[in-house]
Design a protein around this motif. Sequence first.
Motif, PDB file in Angstrom:
ATOM      1  N   ALA A 148       0.733  -1.383  -0.072  1.00 51.03           N
ATOM      2  CA  ALA A 148       0.102   0.058   0.024  1.00 51.03           C
ATOM      3  C   ALA A 148       0.765   1.374   0.275  1.00 51.03           C
ATOM      4  O   ALA A 148       0.760   2.113  -0.953  1.00 51.03           O
ATOM      5  N   GLU A 149       1.919   1.256   0.953  1.00 51.48           N
ATOM      6  CA  GLU A 149       2.787   2.494   0.993  1.00 51.48           C
ATOM      7  C   GLU A 149       3.610   2.713  -0.353  1.00 51.48           C
ATOM      8  O   GLU A 149       3.790   3.811  -0.657  1.00 51.48           O
ATOM      9  N   GLY A 150       3.981   1.484  -0.675  1.00 53.31           N
ATOM     10  CA  GLY A 150       4.936   1.477  -1.780  1.00 53.31           C
ATOM     11  C   GLY A 150       4.308   2.217  -3.074  1.00 53.31           C
ATOM     12  O   GLY A 150       4.902   2.728  -3.795  1.00 53.31           O
ATOM     13  N   ARG A 151       2.875   1.606  -3.158  1.00 49.42           N
ATOM     14  CA  ARG A 151       2.093   2.353  -4.352  1.00 49.42           C
ATOM     15  C   ARG A 151       2.207   3.953  -4.338  1.00 49.42           C
ATOM     16  O   ARG A 151       2.376   4.423  -5.275  1.00 49.42           O
ATOM     17  N   VAL A 152       2.046   4.402  -3.031  1.00 51.56           N
ATOM     18  CA  VAL A 152       2.026   5.853  -2.864  1.00 51.56           C
ATOM     19  C   VAL A 152       3.404   6.381  -3.333  1.00 51.56           C
ATOM     20  O   VAL A 152       3.355   7.364  -4.051  1.00 51.56           O
ATOM     21  N   PHE A 153       4.428   5.947  -2.906  1.00 56.88           N
ATOM     22  CA  PHE A 153       5.755   6.253  -3.317  1.00 56.88           C
ATOM     23  C   PHE A 153       5.891   6.375  -4.793  1.00 56.88           C
ATOM     24  O   PHE A 153       6.480   7.231  -5.530  1.00 56.88           O
ATOM     25  N   CYS A 154       5.394   5.282  -5.460  1.00 56.26           N
ATOM     26  CA  CYS A 154       5.436   5.133  -7.023  1.00 56.26           C
ATOM     27  C   CYS A 154       4.624   5.799  -7.786  1.00 56.26           C
ATOM     28  O   CYS A 154       5.025   6.638  -8.892  1.00 56.26           O
ATOM     29  N   ASP A 155       3.496   6.052  -7.183  1.00 57.85           N
ATOM     30  CA  ASP A 155       2.317   6.806  -8.056  1.00 57.85           C
ATOM     31  C   ASP A 155       2.065   8.283  -7.393  1.00 57.85           C
ATOM     32  O   ASP A 155       2.018   9.127  -8.444  1.00 57.85           O
ATOM     33  N   MET A 156       2.254   8.615  -6.240  1.00 57.99           N
ATOM     34  CA  MET A 156       2.256   9.871  -5.831  1.00 57.99           C
ATOM     35  C   MET A 156       3.362  10.220  -4.832  1.00 57.99           C
ATOM     36  O   MET A 156       3.247  10.184  -3.501  1.00 57.99           O
ATOM     37  N   PRO A 157       4.804  10.267  -5.306  1.00 56.05           N
ATOM     38  CA  PRO A 157       5.679  10.440  -4.518  1.00 56.05           C
ATOM     39  C   PRO A 157       5.702  11.623  -3.616  1.00 56.05           C
ATOM     40  O   PRO A 157       6.256  11.722  -2.293  1.00 56.05           O
ATOM     41  N   ALA A 158       5.020  12.683  -3.949  1.00 55.31           N
ATOM     42  CA  ALA A 158       5.049  14.106  -2.833  1.00 55.31           C
ATOM     43  C   ALA A 158       4.040  13.699  -1.548  1.00 55.31           C
ATOM     44  O   ALA A 158       4.420  14.365  -0.672  1.00 55.31           O
ATOM     45  N   LEU A 159       3.507  12.617  -1.777  1.00 55.18           N
ATOM     46  CA  LEU A 159       2.410  12.546  -0.628  1.00 55.18           C
ATOM     47  C   LEU A 159       2.976  11.386   0.007  1.00 55.18           C
ATOM     48  O   LEU A 159       2.154  10.936   1.184  1.00 55.18           O
ATOM     49  N   ALA A 160       4.109  10.748  -0.143  1.00 58.59           N
ATOM     50  CA  ALA A 160       4.536   9.477   0.497  1.00 58.59           C
ATOM     51  C   ALA A 160       5.009  10.103   1.894  1.00 58.59           C
ATOM     52  O   ALA A 160       5.486  11.238   2.012  1.00 58.59           O
ATOM     53  N   ASP A 161       5.019   9.055   2.823  1.00 54.94           N
ATOM     54  CA  ASP A 161       5.592   9.028   4.031  1.00 54.94           C
ATOM     55  C   ASP A 161       7.024   9.116   4.228  1.00 54.94           C
ATOM     56  O   ASP A 161       7.727   8.623   3.730  1.00 54.94           O
ATOM     57  N   ARG A 162       7.383  10.541   4.863  1.00 58.52           N
ATOM     58  CA  ARG A 162       8.900  10.921   4.926  1.00 58.52           C
ATOM     59  C   ARG A 162       9.437   9.791   5.830  1.00 58.52           C
ATOM     60  O   ARG A 162      10.905   9.889   5.816  1.00 58.52           O
TER      61      ARG A 162
END
Length: 445
Positions: free
Chosen positions: A268-282
């Motif tokens: 789930a979090e990996g998809r955010v990194f790949c698709d919406m990197p600006a919103l990924a957990d720092r």
Amino acid sequence: MDSDSPRTIPVVSTFASPFDNPPPHPPSSVNGANSSNRKPISLWPGMYHSPVTNALWEARSQIFERLLDPPKDAPPQSELLTKAPSQSRISILYNFSTDYILREQYRDPWNEVRIGKLLEDLDALAGTISVKHCSDDDSTTRPLLLVTASVDKIVLNKPISVDIDLKIVGSVIWVGRSSIEIQLEVIQSTKDTDSSDSVALAANFIFVARDSKTGKAAPVNRLSPQTDHEKFLFEEAEARNNLRKRKQGGDRRESENGEVNRLNALLAEGRVFCDMPALADRDSILLRDSRLENSLICQPQQRNIHGRIFGGFLMHRAFELAFSTAYAFAGLVPCFLEVDHVDFLKPVDVGDFLRFKSCVLYTQLENPDQPLINIEVVAHVTRPEIRSSEVSNTFYFTFTVRPEAKATKNGFKIRNVVPGTEEEARRILERMDAETVRSIKRTSI
């Protein structure tokens, strides 16, 4: 000497001191063979010698010379012997307190013993013990080919000082049809510790026997545990072997839906990194961004007596890459805790182009005082001529951060690692499940 007492082989530095006379060499054989009759170390296969391999090869020169030059058309061993664990028990002694050069060969930047060199020594000692157990003391039969199959676990219980004498004691604790498990304990005692606290590191190596002519699995001498402790170790190893067989046979009852849910949760979090990197957990990082790699051409000096690359050398190189990976990831000096598992899947030969690839597979952050960094290292034998690359070894290590390093950095925090692909997520789950099963099994024995 009591038959139950291990043979103790002294280890000496392999470099002459520029200030003193060279230290005397240890006896050439546990049987007291005259050193003038043994083959010079410089003429033996491979020149990748540590102080321990030198001492072991000298001490077991008669067995090793037979391995190097077996009789032509020699028959295999016809009758299996039954041996007690005490018959294979060997100990090696590092006189760190008196041998300055030996200390310098093993010293790391924190005045402790270099773990990578210690891994080499453990593999060398385990190999010598396996040869000793499998030998039938008959010069007319052909010796077995014994290779490291896996390392079940190596646990560091406390830091190992390079200023205090050190001993490694090992023996065969379990034997199957063609496989052997060897337990090794690294012992370092001080005036402030009792015998129960003196085991600084424990390791279990698994070797398999092959017929040196046909390459097929070959039976090994049987084992007869004598003491209650030896019987306990045998039963413990038998349970681990049964567990390995069940895993190899595909004994896995996890439901497909449960597996999919776990994969999706990891991804789930990996998809955010790949698709919406600006919103990924720092506070998280993609697994692929933790990778390091190095490569080498395997040289003749790194081969063992069978002409293959020495397994201890491979573990040393993998450990140092894993250490570097943990260092670059955490930003502070790592502290080694465990070798979780090592598999020797395919032999590595002289001349092979070997690539080591590492990554932080996952982190465990439940205990803020000891965050865990789990490192995977995979070794590939690469053949550019035929565009081929095969996995030869897999290594799994666990590190934390040195307490004194963490104390210097306020607000220190380890990042969470997330997979970016389903394949990465599956590797993480497989490793987590393996550790869970092993922990449950160890607790229940």
